[in-house]
Design an enzyme around this catalytic site. Structure first.
Site, PDB file in Angstrom:
ATOM      1  CG  HIS A   1     -15.005  17.871 -23.465  1.00  0.00           C
ATOM      2  ND1 HIS A   1     -14.297  18.399 -22.944  1.00  0.00           N
ATOM      3  CD2 HIS A   1     -15.845  18.191 -23.690  1.00  0.00           C
ATOM      4  CE1 HIS A   1     -15.317  19.921 -22.214  1.00  0.00           C
ATOM      5  NE2 HIS A   1     -15.917  20.225 -22.827  1.00  0.00           N
TER       6      HIS A   1
ATOM      7  CB  CYS B   1      -0.947  -0.225   1.103  1.00  0.00           C
ATOM      8  SG  CYS B   1       0.030  -0.414   2.584  1.00  0.00           S
TER       9      CYS B   1
ATOM     10  CB  CYS C   1     -14.658  19.590 -19.257  1.00  0.00           C
ATOM     11  SG  CYS C   1     -13.888  18.084 -19.345  1.00  0.00           S
TER      12      CYS C   1
END
Length: 812
Positions: free
Chosen positions: A772, A205, A322
């Site tokens: 997008h 980890c 976006c």
């Protein structure tokens, strides 16, 4: 009254001027409370004590709040272009790079003054007359890189990686074969943030974050013991090897490993199979689909009429932001967010209640964003903002506002959103609502995130005829897409026939011939509520395993209902696949039939496990199949067992939902305890007092400290994650949740089940981490497309291609 000499006035206030240290954050590109900049009409005022920046209309509020009188005023004005220089061709208007400025940008002249409030007495800079302290302070401010720019650069350069010096002659040893899923740290139970050491194949980890999340540092400790230098993060390995996250411990940085494919092949991870098929027919088709999606969702090739004014303000893309822009445009189209951060809260109110640094206050930055989007002040054509009159263009682009400060605040607590990489809009939406809920914890009645929250109840009918009810809270209804419910079977069959013929002739199918399956939204909603068999259900009535029937419904209907379409599925061989499917979504839906009725007269609840010695044998045991399936997805064994037990072995999907919403529980790693937790277990009284001083009740504070091993920070988290905890009710009770005095869904909004579609967030691309996002929103009776800083009237909103659908309750 005699005139005070400006220089004397400045000298009398020298104690309020500081020379910035290299570590100070200096704001000089944007006002903290608005989107004013040095190019705005009034310029920008920088407080020479705190180095925070304010626009002309706001600097006096800072003077009233702090008493700091001395400011550096920066004003940028456009240089006049000589008449004889050829004017720009209109085609260049669309050019421009987010964040930076293009060669075609006008040049600006910058002027500086020292201004003393409250009377705005001005002294020119540079000037030898000024006291040396002031000259040094101004020089340091002007030389420094602005805090806004620093954050942007840091986020960008985080993504620019160098080739590692250790990659070319990396030694590899051992004979480990790494499976495609089901990983876990070799030294602890962590199943997330795992790194594969490229020398010996150890899976360990990552580092522990400052807030206790992340890993347990096992990967870096392994490097310290062995010196094996490179590790790759599991889960970031796809056919696009350059996107894989490789870390070099000796170089202490993310790096490029040019030989990654062969280093992975050593551990049985074979990419040649993925690379080979890169442009097979299927891939080409995917390519065409992506182009088609791109044009349809962005409404390219159509004359989109630009819209300006209040509520029609674009958001500048800060670099793959976006996902955030699309989500926030929808959020600020809801009454609850408009009320809280615009109508009921002025910028001045938010500033007066903000801490000393308003740039790190979520309430302030949300109010700033709300006023920026909704006031209409910044919603003007890009050309008009520059003061030049340009020929009308159909591109709906405006200057827009850059949500930098908001992004910095909302991402501060999240390692992914603080990068410049693309993110999943759904994950951002849930993280955002969680942060809003926390910031409104003191006055939950004002919390706008509550308008999205609802209760889900699962009813389990045991073969004994007795029932159990399980309740949880959620912000989204995540829906599977039942592909067997397609409505255009014949067209699909005809298309597959043509496709097979074309392939045999060595031809491609053109994008306008492609037929996708169509599934009605009703079928997706019905699959959520449909009865489902649970084999191997442990019945406390029969004290044995049996088959039970599970149904699900909503205990409350939120003001805003968000539907998430599960379009992304993981295929064998590490390949994430996006379902190419259209969802037929009506403008109005009615989910009244999905309301859960709760315990009915004549129904008998399954008994709780008997106290004392009996408890062990009658304690539900995790269904091994459910656990195995979850473990194969990469979750930790213990967490999977808890998820199965807490959802009464209902099914993989329920267990996974439970897991995802309880990942951060402080007690998630505690062993499964087969008895009631002692509410009276000994807890450090001073820690209880600390939590009481935060405003929590004593009994809740004790429970939280018990559940989190005495850690105050984790205990605070526990209280936020269990808002309805009361010391008298055992938290893990599932069978009798209907009889608990305060139900888990108390106080949530509720009403009728008819909803109108008002927002769609669509995704273009093959995975949620790339591509997008665009929002379409119903405003003032028409659909509007919000595509970063382009805002225009939508001609054909892609209602059948959404990733997230937002519905608003219809109040008759």
């Amino acid at each position: 009254m005699e005139e005070i000499n400006p220089m004397e006035l400045l000298r009398s206030n020298l104690s309020r001027v500081r020379i910035p240290e290299p570590t100070n954050r200096i704001y000089k590109q944007e006002c903290c409370l608005s989107f004013d900049s040095p190019r705005s009409e009034g310029g920008l005022f920088i407080d020479m004590n705190t180095f925070l920046a304010f626009g002309k209309g706001y600097v006096v509020w800072n003077y009233e709040k702090t008493g700091n009188p001395v400011y550096l005023h920066i004003k940028q004005t456009k240089k006049l272009v000589p008449e004889d220089r050829p004017s720009k061709k209109p085609t260049l208007l669309a050019i421009g790079i987010d964040g930076g400025f293009d060669n075609n940008e006008p040049e600006y002249e910058e002027t500086h003054n020292i201004v003393i409030l409250p009377n705005y007495v001005a002294l020119p800079f540079p000037s030898v007359e000024l006291p040396e302290k002031v000259r040094l302070a101004v020089d340091a401010i002007l030389m420094a890189e602005g805090a806004e720019r620093k954050e942007q650069v840091a986020a960008w350069t985080a993504d620019k990686k160098q080739i590692s010096a250790y990659a070319m002659d990396l030694r590899q040893i051992g004979s480990v074969v790494v499976p495609p899923s089901g990983w876990k740290c070799t030294k602890c139970d962590k199943t997330e943030n795992l790194w594969l050491n490229l020398t010996d194949g150890m899976i360990l980890c990552g580092r522990r974050n400052w807030d206790g999340t992340g890993g347990n540092n096992h990967a870096i400790e392994h490097y310290k013991e062995t010196g094996y230098p490179l590790a790759v993060k599991l889960g970031t390995i796809t056919a696009d090897l350059e996107a894989a996250d490789v870390f070099s411990y000796p170089e202490d940085d993310s790096v490029v490993d040019p030989l990654l494919a062969q280093h992975l092949a050593y551990f049985g991870i074979d990419f040649s199979s993925l690379q080979k098929t890169e442009m097979t027919t299927a891939e080409r088709e995917l390519d065409q689909n992506t182009n088609f999606d791109w044009n349809r969702i962005q409404e390219s090739g159509q004359e989109v009429e630009p819209i300006y004014g209040p509520g029609y303000t674009g958001l500048v893309n800060l670099g793959n932001s976006c996902y955030m822009a699309a989500t926030m445009q929808v959020m600020f189209s809801t009454h609850s967010f408009c009320r809280q951060y615009y109508m009921n809260q002025s910028l001045k109110m938010a500033f007066e209640t903000a801490p000393a640094d308003p740039t790190v206050d979520l309430n302030m930055q949300l109010t700033k964003l709300g006023h920026g989007l909704l006031s209409g002040k910044y919603s003007v054509p890009a050309s008009e903002k520059d003061g030049t009159t340009a020929p009308a263009i159909t591109d709906a682009k405006q200057e827009g506002i850059p949500p930098r400060m908001f992004k910095a605040v909302i991402a501060a607590s999240h390692p992914e959103f603080s990068t410049m990489r693309q993110q999943d809009a759904l994950e951002f939406f849930l993280h955002f609502l969680d942060q809003v809920e926390r910031s409104n914890a003191v006055k939950p009645e004002l919390d706008p995130s509550r308008s999205f929250k609802f209760g889900v109840e699962e009813r389990i009918l045991c073969s004994s005829g007795k029932v159990a009810y399980n309740k949880r809270l959620d912000y989204i209804l995540s829906l599977n897409i039942p592909l067997h419910e397609v409505t255009n079977k014949e067209e699909l069959e005809a298309f597959h026939k043509i496709k097979a013929e074309k392939i045999s002739e060595g031809k491609d199918v053109s994008s306008d011939e492609i037929v996708r399956p169509r599934v009605p939204l009703e079928a997706c909603l019905a699959s959520f509520a449909a009865p489902e068999e649970i084999p191997e259900f442990y019945s406390t009535a029969l004290k044995a395993k049996t088959t039970a029937i599970k149904t699900a419904g909503l205990t409350s209907f939120p003001d805003y209902l968000v539907l998430h379409m599960r379009k992304f599925v993981m295929e064998a061989g590490w390949v994430p696949k996006k379902l190419d499917v259209y969802i037929d979504v009506p403008d109005i839906i009615d989910i009244s039939h999905m309301r859960s009725k709760g315990l009915q007269p004549g129904e008998e609840l399954l008994p709780e496990s008997a106290p004392g010695s009996e408890a062990e044998s009658s304690q539900p045991v995790a269904n091994e199949e459910i656990v195995a399936q979850l473990v194969s997805m990469g979750f930790n064994q213990l967490h999977c067992q808890k998820a199965a037990i807490n959802t009464l072995n209902t099914g993989v999907e329920e267990a996974m939902n439970w897991l995802l919403s309880h990942m951060d529980d402080p007690d998630i790693d505690a062993p499964i305890c087969h008895g009631a937790q002692g509410a009276g277990a000994s807890v450090d009284q001073s820690k209880v007092d600390t939590l009481i001083s935060f405003g929590f009740q004593e009994e809740i504070a004790r429970m939280a400290l018990n559940a989190s091993g005495g850690d105050i920070e984790k205990a605070t988290d526990w209280i936020f994650n269990n808002p309805n905890a009361s010391a008298s009710s055992d938290m893990d009770t599932t069978t009798s949740s209907s009889s608990v005095p305060t139900p888990v869904d108390a106080g949530l909004p509720d009403g009728g089940g008819r909803y109108r579609l008002f927002g769609i967030v669509s995704h273009i691309g093959t995975s949620t981490q790339c591509g997008h996002y665009v929002a379409h929103i119903l405003k003032d009776g028409r659909w509007v497309i919000f595509n970063d800083n382009k805002v225009g009237a939508s001609i054909n909103p892609p209602k059948d291609m959404g990733y997230l659908y937002f519905f608003e309750r219809i109040t008759s």
